[in-house]
Every structure is written in structure tokens, then in C-alpha cells.
Design an enzyme around this catalytic site. Structure first.
Site, PDB file in Angstrom:
ATOM      1  CG  LEU A   2       9.245 -17.204  -4.101  1.00  0.00           C
ATOM      2  CD1 LEU A   2       9.249 -17.270  -2.574  1.00  0.00           C
ATOM      3  CD2 LEU A   2       9.574 -15.784  -4.563  1.00  0.00           C
ATOM      4  CG  HIS A  36      -0.315   2.281  -9.440  1.00  0.00           C
ATOM      5  ND1 HIS A  36      -0.493   1.820  -8.158  1.00  0.00           N
ATOM      6  CD2 HIS A  36      -1.431   3.022  -9.707  1.00  0.00           C
ATOM      7  CE1 HIS A  36      -1.656   2.247  -7.680  1.00  0.00           C
ATOM      8  NE2 HIS A  36      -2.244   2.982  -8.604  1.00  0.00           N
ATOM      9  CG  ASP A  46      -2.046   0.980   1.138  1.00  0.00           C
ATOM     10  OD1 ASP A  46      -2.314   1.472   0.027  1.00  0.00           O
ATOM     11  OD2 ASP A  46      -2.660   1.282   2.166  1.00  0.00           O
ATOM     12  NE  ARG A  63      -2.845  -1.586   4.642  1.00  0.00           N
ATOM     13  CZ  ARG A  63      -4.088  -1.614   4.221  1.00  0.00           C
ATOM     14  NH1 ARG A  63      -4.894  -2.553   4.649  1.00  0.00           N
ATOM     15  NH2 ARG A  63      -4.552  -0.711   3.364  1.00  0.00           N
TER      16      ARG A  63
HETATM   17  C1  FPP Z   1      -1.551   0.336  -3.409  1.00  0.00           C
HETATM   18  O1  FPP Z   1      -1.291   1.665  -3.640  1.00  0.00           O
HETATM   19  C2  FPP Z   1      -1.250  -0.581  -4.467  1.00  0.00           C
HETATM   20  C3  FPP Z   1      -2.152  -1.172  -5.315  1.00  0.00           C
HETATM   21  C4  FPP Z   1      -3.541  -0.755  -5.531  1.00  0.00           C
HETATM   22  C5  FPP Z   1      -1.785  -2.343  -6.042  1.00  0.00           C
HETATM   23  C6  FPP Z   1      -0.917  -2.121  -7.193  1.00  0.00           C
HETATM   24  C7  FPP Z   1       0.359  -2.779  -6.946  1.00  0.00           C
HETATM   25  C8  FPP Z   1       1.376  -2.628  -7.738  1.00  0.00           C
HETATM   26  C9  FPP Z   1       1.334  -1.785  -8.956  1.00  0.00           C
HETATM   27  C10 FPP Z   1       2.591  -3.353  -7.445  1.00  0.00           C
HETATM   28  C11 FPP Z   1       2.871  -4.254  -8.576  1.00  0.00           C
HETATM   29  C12 FPP Z   1       2.570  -5.618  -8.297  1.00  0.00           C
HETATM   30  C13 FPP Z   1       2.717  -6.596  -9.205  1.00  0.00           C
HETATM   31  C14 FPP Z   1       2.539  -7.997  -8.786  1.00  0.00           C
HETATM   32  C15 FPP Z   1       3.073  -6.315 -10.607  1.00  0.00           C
HETATM   33  P1  FPP Z   1      -2.491   2.687  -3.488  1.00  0.00           P
HETATM   34  O2  FPP Z   1      -2.878   3.110  -4.849  1.00  0.00           O
HETATM   35  O3  FPP Z   1      -3.585   2.084  -2.678  1.00  0.00           O
HETATM   36  O4  FPP Z   1      -1.789   3.829  -2.686  1.00  0.00           O
HETATM   37  P2  FPP Z   1      -2.470   4.949  -1.780  1.00  0.00           P
HETATM   38  O5  FPP Z   1      -3.066   4.235  -0.599  1.00  0.00           O
HETATM   39  O6  FPP Z   1      -1.300   5.788  -1.398  1.00  0.00           O
HETATM   40  O7  FPP Z   1      -3.458   5.649  -2.641  1.00  0.00           O
END
Ligand code: FPP
Length: 232
Positions: free
Chosen positions: A122, A28, A11, A179
Site C-alpha cells: 500500500l 483525536h 472529520d 469525507r
Molecule cells: C477532524 O476532527 C480530524 C482532524 C483535525 C485530524 C486529526 C486526525 C487524526 C487524529 C487521525 C489520526 C491520523 C493519523 C494519520 C495519525 P475534528 O477535530 O475536525 O472534529 P470536529 O469537526 O468534530 O470538531
């Protein structure tokens, strides 16, 4: 002892990008790089299982532009990383409701799973369109289907059978759930599987999560005394 299965709620991508004065896309993209580094590092530590929460059922409620961006990023990351993951003996599987994903993504997912299916390194599970409550209901539905076909007797239903019907199937439960991003909640991740998991919350935003942060989480885990409700 080090954990055998680590689960991570990644997060803070959006806030990190905002802190840099950039759009969420930037966050992202950097988040995907963090995920790549963590997979490598956890693999090198000899930890057997890693489960990453990449997209929750609730994330469908984000603006369509961000949802599309994330889906494209998953496809891109998979294309970019799959050969390397395979060369590193990583076995990848995706957990979540595939029926809600685009065909092109489902095809890539299936291809990646087939390619790495015999790998012994893994075991990486990526949660996409995943929700803990959905997982439990889906497992219940699958068991009901088996009961209907007389493959399972209702009196056989126990924790072991139920666990094996969940998305993580035969994987052991996570020992440690991390987390990032400062919130102290589970957000519908692996609800059944984390009954006795040690919980570690880190304020660091996911794009900045480093080997050092992971080492600290593992140290925290090593100091825990796991009693599973028993007074020993
Ligand atoms: C949280 O940040 C993350 C996500 C919604 C998931 C996206 C994850 C990734 C892009 C990592 C890549 C993973 C893989 C497996 C390719 P948020 O948008 O909730 O952040 P905020 O809480 O600061 O708004």
C-alpha cells in the site's frame, strides 16, 4: 471495479468526544485508532493507494493547545506504527508544507519515508500541514525554478508536467474521496487531483468509521459510471 486510490477527509473527532462527554484529545486519540484500522483494512483489500488528510494548513488556526496535542499525537502514532507498517510492506510518504512543522516531527517523517521507500505494498500518503491551494502554488514555484535554470521550456508545460510537480507526484488521481462527519465540502484537500474523483459523504463521525462504512463507500463507487466528461 474497486477503487485503486482512496482519499479520506477524517472529520468528526471533536464532536464524537463531545458526544461521549470527553475532551477533544480523547476524540483525536480514537481517531488515530480508526486511521490505523482503515490503513490495515485497505491494505488487506489490495487497494494500491490511500491518502489521509490528517492536518490542513487551516488547522494551524485552532487553539495552540489542540495544535500541540495533534502534533504530539502524530509523533506518537508514527513511533508506534512504523515498524508494523514496514513489516506490512506499506510505503509511507507525507505531503504538505514541512517547513511549517517542528524539526523533531520532520526528522521522524523523513526517517519513516526512508525506511519504507522500497516497499511495494500500500502507498500511504499522509497530508500534514497540507492545503490544496498551497500544493498548486508550490508546484508552480517549482516549475518556475526549473524554467529559470532552463531545465524546462515554458512550452513544455502541460497537465502531465504540472501534475507531476504536485505533492502526490506520480500517484494516480484518487478514484474515490470519502469525507466523514456530515459536512459536504472539500476543505482545500487535493484540489487539482480530484477533478474527476467520485465523492462520498458519510455522516458517521471519524472515530466510529468502521470496515462496514468503508465497504459501503466502495459499493457506492462500484455503482458509479465514470465518464470523465465523455458521453459513453
Ligand atoms: C477532524 O476532527 C480530524 C482532524 C483535525 C485530524 C486529526 C486526525 C487524526 C487524529 C487521525 C489520526 C491520523 C493519523 C494519520 C495519525 P475534528 O477535530 O475536525 O472534529 P470536529 O469537526 O468534530 O470538531
Amino acid at each position: 471495479m474497486k477503487p485503486n486510490h482512496i482519499a479520506i477527509i477524517m472529520d468528526g473527532n471533536g464532536r464524537w468526544a463531545e458526544n461521549c462527554g470527553k475532551g477533544r484529545k480523547f476524540g483525536h486519540q480514537k481517531g488515530a485508532k480508526s486511521a490505523r484500522e482503515v490503513v490495515r483494512y485497505i491494505g488487506s483489500l489490495g487497494i494500491e493507494y490511500l491518502t489521509l488528510y490528517a492536518f490542513s494548513t487551516e488547522n494551524w488556526g485552532r487553539p495552540i493547545k489542540e495544535v500541540n496535542l495533534l502534533m504530539s499525537l502524530f509523533i506518537e502514532t508514527l513511533d508506534l506504527e512504523i515498524t508494523d507498517l514496514n513489516d506490512n510492506n506499506v510505503k509511507i510518504k507525507f505531503i504538505g508544507d514541512r517547513s511549517s512543522l517542528k524539526d523533531s516531527l520532520v526528522k521522524k517523517i523523513e526517517k519513516a519515508e526512508i525506511l519504507t521507500t522500497t516497499n511495494q505494498g500500500l502507498k500511504l500518503s499522509v497530508a500534514l500541514a497540507y492545503g490544496g491551494r498551497w500544493d498548486i502554488i508550490n508546484a508552480a514555484k517549482n516549475i518556475l525554478k526549473k524554467i529559470k535554470k532552463s531545465e524546462v521550456n515554458p512550452s513544455d508545460l502541460d497537465e502531465k508536467l504540472f501534475s507531476s510537480s504536485l505533492q502526490l507526484g506520480g500517484n494516480p488521481d484518487p478514484d474515490l474521496l470519502i469525507r466523514t462527519g456530515g459536512e459536504r465540502r472539500i476543505s482545500n484537500f487535493l484540489l487539482w487531483n480530484i477533478a474527476y474523483t467520485e465523492l462520498y459523504f458519510d455522516d458517521v463521525l471519524w472515530p466510529e468509521f468502521s470496515k462496514n462504512n468503508l465497504d459501503q463507500a466502495i459499493e457506492f463507487y462500484k455503482e458509479r459510471k465514470r465518464r470523465y466528461g465523455k458521453n459513453v
